[in-house]
Design an enzyme around this catalytic site. Structure first.
Site, short mmCIF file in Angstrom:
data_model
loop_
_atom_site.label_atom_id
_atom_site.label_comp_id
_atom_site.label_asym_id
_atom_site.label_seq_id
_atom_site.Cartn_x
_atom_site.Cartn_y
_atom_site.Cartn_z
CG ASP A 43 46.86 39.51 108.03
OD1 ASP A 43 47.95 38.97 108.64
OD2 ASP A 43 46.82 40.92 108.00
CB SER A 44 49.89 34.51 108.14
OG SER A 44 49.13 33.73 109.19
CG ASP A 82 46.47 39.62 112.03
OD1 ASP A 82 47.24 40.73 112.92
OD2 ASP A 82 47.32 38.70 111.43
CD GLU A 112 50.57 44.02 109.69
OE1 GLU A 112 50.48 42.86 109.77
OE2 GLU A 112 50.98 44.86 108.61
CD GLU A 179 56.86 39.43 110.45
OE1 GLU A 179 57.01 38.59 109.66
OE2 GLU A 179 55.66 40.05 110.90
#
Length: 269
Positions: A43-44, A82, A112, A179
């Site tokens: 989703d970056s 994602d 996440e 991360e």
């Protein structure tokens, strides 16, 4: 085609594996030539492709579209997609949206969070959806964190992250992604759990490494994150992009990346 079985074998053998974000067919082909092991349709893309200042505006439809584009050209890598912001807030949403991205070509989904995801991980796994859980700095929670910052810097925070990892692994998580956490903590996670662990800004001791493709090609404008290395800068010639991607792949396998300057070497206090 790289599979989860391959990644588990790599971990058992001590062989590192590479991962890069990818959002289109052309780069998927370049990554095949470079022999990248795993691809993240991240989703970056909200920032790198769409021009937003965070991942939050990205929709499930966006993820489906880009997963389809990558999958059409992928013949080599495990594809992970994602689930975007608030798309797995309920079990019903998680199942519905996982079905959509898996039918678009993903081999697993990434979500996440921490221990509170255990029921979601268990439900998805039970329905045949392998899950990677992203912990540490989770970009969808950027406003909770107050920015993009190093996480789990204290012993108590590290213990909480370890507990979160244990909870989601016990629930069936097939992979973990860490991360922006101290290298010493990422090493402990990788050694403690049997599932493959991918790192970004988490030191050299994780089982795999991931970078955003634009970052590793030097297409970052403004402040560059500490954990980024510009592999494009080291290449020249007609096939410089493929060569840069391949250089990244080899650097991960040979444990030449990340180096100390790309990691957070701190003592937990």
């Amino acid at each position: 085609m790289t599979s989860l079985t391959d990644l588990r074998r790599f971990k058992a053998e001590g062989r590192k594996f590479s991962c890069l974000t990818c959002y289109d067919a052309s780069f998927a082909k370049a990554m095949q030539q470079a022999e990248i092991d795993t691809i993240l349709i991240g989703d970056s893309l909200g920032m790198t492709i769409q021009g937003h200042d965070s991942t939050l505006p990205v929709s499930v439809a966006d993820m489906v579209y880009h997963t389809q584009a990558v999958a059409r050209s992928n013949r080599h890598a495990l594809l992970m997609t994602d689930l975007p912001f608030m798309s797995y807030a309920t079990l019903e949403d998680a199942l519905k949206h996982s079905r959509q991205v898996m039918q678009a070509g993903a081999h697993m989904v990434k979500i996440e969070g921490g221990a509170w995801l255990a029921d979601t991980v268990q439900a998805l796994t039970r329905h045949g959806v392998p899950v990677c859980v992203h912990l540490g700095l989770t970009p969808q929670s950027v406003h909770v964190f107050g920015g993009y910052k190093l996480q789990a810097k204290t012993k108590s925070a590290a213990e909480q992250l370890l507990a979160d990892c244990q909870a989601v692994v016990d629930a069936g998580a097939a992979m973990l992604l860490l991360e922006c956490v101290p290298a010493v903590l990422a090493k402990e996670v990788s050694e403690r759990f049997a599932v493959p662990v991918i790192g970004i800004g988490a030191g050299v001791d994780t089982d795999g490494q991931v970078l955003v493709i634009q970052d590793m090609l030097g297409l970052t404008f403004g402040k560059v994150a500490r954990f980024v290395r510009n592999f494009m800068q080291e290449q020249s010639g007609e096939h410089a992009i493929v060569d840069a991607i391949q250089a990244y792949h080899h650097a991960v396998l040979n444990q030449e990346f990340p180096a100390q300057e790309h990691s957070f070497q701190i003592e937990l206090s």
